[in-house]
Design a protein around this motif. Structure first.
Motif, PDB file in Angstrom:
ATOM      1  N   ASP A 105      -4.826   5.569   1.259  1.00 26.69           N
ATOM      2  CA  ASP A 105      -3.011   4.873   1.472  1.00 26.69           C
ATOM      3  C   ASP A 105      -2.664   3.898   3.205  1.00 26.69           C
ATOM      4  N   GLU A 128       3.028  -2.054  -2.793  1.00 31.11           N
ATOM      5  CA  GLU A 128       2.822  -0.769  -2.203  1.00 31.11           C
ATOM      6  C   GLU A 128       1.865  -0.384  -0.506  1.00 31.11           C
ATOM      7  N   ARG A 136       4.791   4.279  -5.290  1.00 30.14           N
ATOM      8  CA  ARG A 136       3.781   4.104  -5.663  1.00 30.14           C
ATOM      9  C   ARG A 136       3.589   3.276  -6.536  1.00 30.14           C
TER      10      ARG A 136
END
Length: 280
Positions: free
Chosen positions: A195, A241, A252
């Protein structure tokens, strides 16, 4: 407090609270501060609480003495104690140091990673910073300053393309190595770490592309939205995202971490090629 927070410009509540506290803490300890300006995401109207830094430039009247340095250290300690849930970073410089290269500003006093540094650590005084300060900077303390330094677009674009082909190119190499290692070892990718890479790299490199194409500066989220309009559809998922991660949103689009990393690398390579094509 002279000038007032934002000089009439609205800033987010946590930013206002933090700067009020910093100004008060400095003013009770030193009279050497002429003005304080915000730049970065706050100035670009894209501050996200919990995700964005509060970036500032403090302009001092005269070279700071050891007493001034100690006063600034104590002021920041007071701010951190009063508002521990904020993340601020900035530099204390003379007026004549505006628009100078970071290496030419000596000494350079900075506040970064919740500490005062006398060696300029954590400073991001570069053509992008000076562009934002002059065009979008928000005065939160002191007399209004006329930023009469020249903004050379060639210097800005040269800085951006060099940064893209060095710092950001290094990220591409490391991500490719990570992908190869994971494939060979048949490991699982850690989603939170990925991430961070997606948000930092996708939006960071899209900012470079925006600047080279539009000859202006965008925030990270703004650059992501720009990417959705100017990058092929096949990479829209990874850009969406990246925006969600930056905005601390849970949505997501990928079920496979490997696919996420593969698409991220492909997007970054596309941006690098496109950016160099534009700059030629």
């Amino acid at each position: 407090m002279r000038g007032g927070i934002g000089g009439g410009t609205m800033v987010p509540a946590l930013v206002e609270q933090t700067m009020h506290q910093l100004i008060h803490s400095l003013n009770t300890r030193t009279s050497n501060i002429t003005a304080i300006y915000l730049y970065g995401s706050v100035a670009l109207k894209d501050y996200i609480e919990g995700s964005s830094d509060i970036d500032f430039i403090a302009i001092v009247r005269e070279p700071f003495s050891q007493t001034d340095v100690q006063a600034i250290i104590e002021a920041h300690k007071e701010v951190e104690a009063a508002i521990p849930n904020t993340d601020i970073m900035g530099a204390y410089i003379l007026f004549e140091d505006l628009n100078r290269k970071q290496g030419d500003i000596k000494p350079l006093l900075t506040y970064f990673d919740k500490q005062i540094h006398r060696d300029g650590r954590g400073a991001d005084l570069n053509p992008i910073t000076w562009w934002i300060v002059k065009k979008h900077g928000i005065r939160v303390y002191g007399s209004e300053i006329t930023f009469n330094y020249d903004l050379d677009k060639d210097t800005l674009l040269s800085y951006v393309i060099n940064n893209l082909n060095s710092y950001w190119s290094g990220w591409i190499t490391r991500l490719e190595q990570k992908l190869q290692t994971v494939l060979e070892a048949q490991q699982e990718l850690e989603s939170q770490q990925l991430d961070q890479a997606i948000e930092w790299c996708a939006l960071g490199m899209l900012r470079q592309l925006f600047t080279l194409k539009e000859q202006d500066i965008s925030s990270k989220v703004g650059a992501g939205r720009y990417g959705l309009q100017h990058v092929p559809d096949k990479w829209h998922g990874i850009i969406e995202e990246a925006i969600a991660i930056k905005r601390l949103q849970p949505n997501r689009l990928y079920s496979s971490q490997m696919e996420r990393l593969t698409d991220l690398i492909a997007l970054l390579k596309f941006i690098q090629l496109e950016a160099n094509r534009v700059y030629e």
